[in-house]
Enzyme design. Sequence first.
Site, PDB file in Angstrom:
ATOM      1  N   GLY A 186       2.902   2.296  10.699  1.00  0.00           N
ATOM      2  CA  GLY A 186       3.832   3.411  10.536  1.00  0.00           C
ATOM      3  C   GLY A 186       4.569   3.785  11.817  1.00  0.00           C
ATOM      4  O   GLY A 186       5.226   4.819  11.878  1.00  0.00           O
ATOM      5  N   ASN A 223       0.875  -1.175   0.000  1.00  0.00           N
ATOM      6  CA  ASN A 223       0.000   0.000   0.000  1.00  0.00           C
ATOM      7  C   ASN A 223       0.915   1.229   0.000  1.00  0.00           C
ATOM      8  O   ASN A 223       1.504   1.557   1.020  1.00  0.00           O
ATOM      9  CB  ASN A 223      -0.891  -0.021   1.244  1.00  0.00           C
ATOM     10  CG  ASN A 223      -1.701   1.258   1.397  1.00  0.00           C
ATOM     11  OD1 ASN A 223      -1.740   2.100   0.483  1.00  0.00           O
ATOM     12  ND2 ASN A 223      -2.357   1.420   2.540  1.00  0.00           N
ATOM     13  N   GLU A 268      -5.035  -4.895  10.477  1.00  0.00           N
ATOM     14  CA  GLU A 268      -3.991  -3.902  10.671  1.00  0.00           C
ATOM     15  C   GLU A 268      -4.226  -3.173  11.991  1.00  0.00           C
ATOM     16  O   GLU A 268      -5.026  -2.225  12.050  1.00  0.00           O
ATOM     17  CB  GLU A 268      -4.011  -2.874   9.531  1.00  0.00           C
ATOM     18  CG  GLU A 268      -3.782  -3.479   8.169  1.00  0.00           C
ATOM     19  CD  GLU A 268      -3.228  -2.458   7.185  1.00  0.00           C
ATOM     20  OE1 GLU A 268      -2.104  -2.669   6.721  1.00  0.00           O
ATOM     21  OE2 GLU A 268      -3.888  -1.452   6.905  1.00  0.00           O
ATOM     22  N   SER A 315       3.851  -2.202  10.150  1.00  0.00           N
ATOM     23  CA  SER A 315       5.310  -2.286  10.309  1.00  0.00           C
ATOM     24  C   SER A 315       5.883  -3.649   9.948  1.00  0.00           C
ATOM     25  O   SER A 315       6.828  -4.109  10.583  1.00  0.00           O
ATOM     26  CB  SER A 315       5.717  -1.875  11.730  1.00  0.00           C
ATOM     27  OG  SER A 315       5.303  -0.535  11.986  1.00  0.00           O
ATOM     28  N   LYS A 353       0.158   4.237  -0.221  1.00  0.00           N
ATOM     29  CA  LYS A 353      -0.464   5.440   0.367  1.00  0.00           C
ATOM     30  C   LYS A 353      -0.243   6.633  -0.579  1.00  0.00           C
ATOM     31  O   LYS A 353      -0.233   6.440  -1.790  1.00  0.00           O
ATOM     32  CB  LYS A 353       0.077   5.665   1.780  1.00  0.00           C
ATOM     33  CG  LYS A 353      -0.054   4.385   2.633  1.00  0.00           C
ATOM     34  CD  LYS A 353       0.174   4.569   4.103  1.00  0.00           C
ATOM     35  CE  LYS A 353      -0.039   3.234   4.798  1.00  0.00           C
ATOM     36  NZ  LYS A 353       0.147   3.295   6.249  1.00  0.00           N
ATOM     37  N   GLU A 395      -6.557   4.626   7.938  1.00  0.00           N
ATOM     38  CA  GLU A 395      -6.374   6.063   7.659  1.00  0.00           C
ATOM     39  C   GLU A 395      -7.638   6.660   7.042  1.00  0.00           C
ATOM     40  O   GLU A 395      -7.979   7.816   7.277  1.00  0.00           O
ATOM     41  CB  GLU A 395      -5.138   6.256   6.758  1.00  0.00           C
ATOM     42  CG  GLU A 395      -3.856   6.058   7.550  1.00  0.00           C
ATOM     43  CD  GLU A 395      -2.685   5.505   6.764  1.00  0.00           C
ATOM     44  OE1 GLU A 395      -2.693   5.577   5.525  1.00  0.00           O
ATOM     45  OE2 GLU A 395      -1.750   4.992   7.412  1.00  0.00           O
ATOM     46  N   HIS A 424      -9.367   1.203   5.024  1.00  0.00           N
ATOM     47  CA  HIS A 424      -8.055   1.335   5.672  1.00  0.00           C
ATOM     48  C   HIS A 424      -8.208   2.252   6.888  1.00  0.00           C
ATOM     49  O   HIS A 424      -8.998   3.199   6.858  1.00  0.00           O
ATOM     50  CB  HIS A 424      -7.030   1.910   4.695  1.00  0.00           C
ATOM     51  CG  HIS A 424      -5.640   1.867   5.234  1.00  0.00           C
ATOM     52  ND1 HIS A 424      -5.165   2.815   6.119  1.00  0.00           N
ATOM     53  CD2 HIS A 424      -4.632   0.971   5.064  1.00  0.00           C
ATOM     54  CE1 HIS A 424      -3.921   2.494   6.456  1.00  0.00           C
ATOM     55  NE2 HIS A 424      -3.575   1.394   5.828  1.00  0.00           N
TER      56      HIS A 424
HETATM   57  P1  13P Z   1       3.345   0.343   7.583  1.00  0.00           P
HETATM   58  O1  13P Z   1       3.859  -0.931   6.963  1.00  0.00           O
HETATM   59  O2  13P Z   1       4.089   1.561   7.105  1.00  0.00           O
HETATM   60  O3  13P Z   1       3.248   0.242   9.064  1.00  0.00           O
HETATM   61  O4  13P Z   1       1.849   0.557   7.041  1.00  0.00           O
HETATM   62  C1  13P Z   1       0.957  -0.489   7.136  1.00  0.00           C
HETATM   63  C2  13P Z   1      -0.274  -0.120   6.388  1.00  0.00           C
HETATM   64  O5  13P Z   1      -0.997   0.783   6.769  1.00  0.00           O
HETATM   65  C3  13P Z   1      -0.572  -0.860   5.150  1.00  0.00           C
HETATM   66  O6  13P Z   1      -1.863  -0.607   4.701  1.00  0.00           O
END
Ligand code: 13P
Length: 265
Positions: free
Chosen positions: A183, A10, A177, A222, A12, A106, A104
């Site tokens: 992150g 992803n 997740e 992560s 982003k 976010e 997601h």
């Molecule tokens: P990270 O791998 O940067 O923690 O992000 C995970 C994520 O949100 C994947 O959709």
Amino acid sequence: MTRRLLIAGNWKMHGSVEMTTDLISGIARAALETATLSEQRELAYDILVCPPSVYIPAAVKAADSQPIRVGAQNAHAKSQGAYTGEVALEMLSELGCDYVLLGHSERREIFSETDDEVASKFAACCENGSMVPVLCVGETLAQRQQGQTETIVAAQIDAVLDKVGIAGFSKAVIAYEPVWAIGTGETATPEQAQAVHAFIRAKLAELDADVANALRILYGGSMKAENAADLLGQPDIDGGLIGGASLKVESFAAICDAAHVLALS
Ligand code: 13P
């Protein structure tokens, strides 16, 4: 049952046309090299990349004739209309997307998407039928500390079940997740992740054991080269949804290699 691992990136809101092309060709080259060295003609797992929607055409072009599928990060539930700035599932599918991330954390946190809205998108995706929905679920740190992990994840899944029933999960993927691991560099331990994955599968198995057994449940938060093999080696973890580490060929390819080794073991 052996479920084929899915390693998904992803991206982003990162990238450029050039990065899209370079990253996809670099991942394909590295993954195929590992496969060739292991004397496998084809990859033993699946690769998906989800770039920002404007880069989907460049991604589809770069992934053409490569063992890499392209997905979107979000979509609107309606097929068209006065929804300035939004993109419909049909449009993404027309561009060549095979998967779409829905809900997601976010989207849920920053853009206030509710369980019900996410479920409407999932239902529209099922009705449309041309893309695989990847339902993202997970709890915040406060919710985990209050012992609410299972309640929160169950509510996120129940909202979808209310609209499409268990049949909706026969052609879907779930990504667990935990918000506190996204992150942050802090990863759920393999045991913590496995416990939630097993909970999700058992919950769906109460409705249909075959659908639950076949369902791929990815872990995200992560994931990186150093922890991928331990996470992917858990019985109910069927792949990864990777953010930061999906933006560089080296780090993403290392996770792909871990999947390849596990798939052949
Ligand atoms: P990270 O791998 O940067 O923690 O992000 C995970 C994520 O949100 C994947 O959709």
